[in-house]
Design an enzyme around this catalytic site. Structure first.
Site, PDB file in Angstrom:
ATOM      1  N   ALA A 187      31.695  43.967  29.695  1.00 38.41           N
ATOM      2  CA  ALA A 187      31.981  43.027  28.769  1.00 38.41           C
ATOM      3  C   ALA A 187      33.288  42.318  29.121  1.00 38.41           C
ATOM      4  CB  ALA A 187      32.276  43.604  27.446  1.00 38.41           C
ATOM      5  N   ASP A 190      40.151  52.819  45.820  1.00 38.12           N
ATOM      6  CA  ASP A 190      40.386  51.303  45.844  1.00 38.12           C
ATOM      7  C   ASP A 190      41.103  50.523  44.857  1.00 38.12           C
ATOM      8  OD1 ASP A 190      39.990  48.545  47.421  1.00 38.12           O
ATOM      9  OD2 ASP A 190      38.154  48.093  46.075  1.00 38.12           O
ATOM     10  N   ASP A 250      37.389  47.417  37.693  1.00 38.70           N
ATOM     11  CA  ASP A 250      36.856  47.227  39.001  1.00 38.70           C
ATOM     12  C   ASP A 250      36.601  48.836  39.558  1.00 38.70           C
ATOM     13  OD1 ASP A 250      36.530  44.495  39.099  1.00 38.70           O
ATOM     14  OD2 ASP A 250      38.892  44.680  40.131  1.00 38.70           O
TER      15      ASP A 250
END
Length: 439
Positions: free
Chosen positions: A326, A394, A414
């Site tokens: 979302a 990351d 992410d």
């Protein structure tokens, strides 16, 4: 001789009594347990105590069935039914300053967005001489994505007992799409992509923005590899594929840990022809679709105007699995600050950052604003623990809502490079915790 025989008899009688006692009290129960039908193990020993001691709650909230891993009888649903997840949230909201959005201002903004979309869509149809009987979109205040945006507070993206999350997950999985486009960071790469770089920019990782019939938006990341395919040991973290199921799993883990800092994410089978190609107005996106030798519909990421194509993803022949996350409120409504992580990794084939060679690195970080006088450092350590559990190396930046200041929570965005190797724990991810020794 008669006395010796009597002693032997007494000894034999004593041994017999001991053997009978052992059989009755020790060996007998073990044999009976072995022969008894297997019973269910007893429940949590604390469950009865928690239910009987102290004041009883007025009502226990059990989240409704969720379409992605939370159906009736699932372990996830049972977990959220535990009393630990039904305690009152602390601290309670204090006032409007604790909510991210002002309701009337947000609704006016969304109404203008819908009106602008209807106008542009009508012009687009007229230019192509297309006739459409579809009525203009109407903004409904009860839609799940609006309620999700209005529910964001300084304590998390949603409240622990909010029913909106389940509704939002259901809508993202089932509502038809009305448009598809590249994300803003991909559009920013127009003519600015250097294919000689080892580390590719984020725009080439093949993610799309899908808009639904209720005008909500989600980030679509397609399935790039099999669910059980692990990251090869020789891969650097920055060249690893992004996994759609890692985004989904990260959302559920974040919710289990009660952070509530990952936007709601769900899996969906997308018809790439009807739900992407036929609804997109972006000519570049239209141009990257093709039919594979196996008669599957495929498309690929493209660094616009300059770079070679990346690996394609294909439907079967049209359906493609992926994750949908979302969207957060627009930056015009809720500005966010993107900050490089103090524990950012070296994105090169050789070389190390200072934190990797200096065990006292945290002493330097604690002297630099905003880590010197706020809860920002504790939030970074929270995020490091979360990343350790997901295996995500990351985490080069973090974002926070500017309205909540330096003590505002960090948004865990992410997470697609997590869960790459199930049998490997990357201890270096915990460097903020081990070097700062705070939690």
């Amino acid at each position: 001789m008669p006395g010796l025989r009597r002693d032997r008899l007494r000894t034999l009688l004593l041994l017999g009594v001991l053997l009978a006692a052992d059989l009755y009290f020790h060996l007998g129960p073990r044999v009976r347990r072995r022969l008894r039908p297997r019973e269910r193990p007893p429940g949590c020993p604390c469950a009865h105590r928690a239910a009987t001691s102290g004041p009883r709650p007025a009502a226990r909230h059990v989240p409704p069935a969720e379409p992605d891993g939370g159906g009736p009888g699932s372990k996830l649903r049972a977990l959220f039914a535990h009393p630990l997840y039904n305690e009152p949230e602390k601290p309670p909201l204090l006032g409007p300053e604790d909510s991210l959005l002002a309701g009337p201002e947000a609704l006016r903004y969304y109404r203008r967005k819908v009106a602008r979309w209807n106008r542009r869509h009508r012009i687009y149809k007229e230019q192509l001489n297309l006739t459409s009987l579809d009525p203009p979109l109407q903004l409904r205040l009860e839609t799940s994505w609006i309620q999700f945006h209005l529910g964001i507070s300084r304590h998390g993206l949603y409240s622990r007992s909010s029913p909106v999350v389940s509704k939002l997950l259901h809508d993202m999985r089932h509502l038809p799409t009305i448009s598809a486009d590249y994300s803003q960071d991909e559009k920013a790469l127009l003519g600015a992509c250097d294919c000689t770089q080892i580390v590719k920019p984020s725009g080439v990782h093949l993610k799309l923005v899908l808009r639904f019939s209720d005008f909500g938006k989600a980030m679509f990341k397609p399935m790039r590899q099999l669910r059980d395919e692990e990251t090869p040991e020789d891969f650097f973290y920055f060249i690893d594929f992004q996994r759609h199921n890692a985004e989904i799993a990260a959302f559920h883990l974040d919710r289990i840990l009660d952070f509530r800092r990952v936007p709601p994410t769900v899996g969906r089978l997308v018809n790439v022809t009807k739900e992407i190609l036929e609804v997109t107005k972006n000519e570049i996106l239209q141009s990257v679709f093709f039919i594979s030798p196996a008669s599957n519909v495929c498309f690929f990421a493209k660094c616009p105007y300059l770079c070679k194509t990346e690996y394609a993803v294909c439907g079967n022949p049209h359906l493609l699995e992926g994750s949908l996350s979302a969207f957060l409120p627009s930056l015009n409504l809720a500005p966010r600050l993107s900050v490089p992580s103090p524990w950012i990794r070296s994105y090169s084939l050789a070389g190390k950052e200072e934190w990797e060679v200096n065990p006292l690195y945290c002493d330097t970080v604690k002297q630099v604003y905003p880590h010197s006088s706020s809860g920002r450092l504790l939030n970074i350590i929270d995020m490091a623990i979360f990343d350790f559990l997901t295996g995500n190396m990351d985490r080069h930046h973090y974002e926070t809502f500017t309205k909540f200041g330096d003590d505002g929570f960090l948004i865990h965005l992410d997470n697609a490079r997590g869960f790459g190797r199930h049998s490997h724990d990357e201890i270096s991810i915990l460097s903020p915790l081990s070097q700062c020794c705070r939690i």
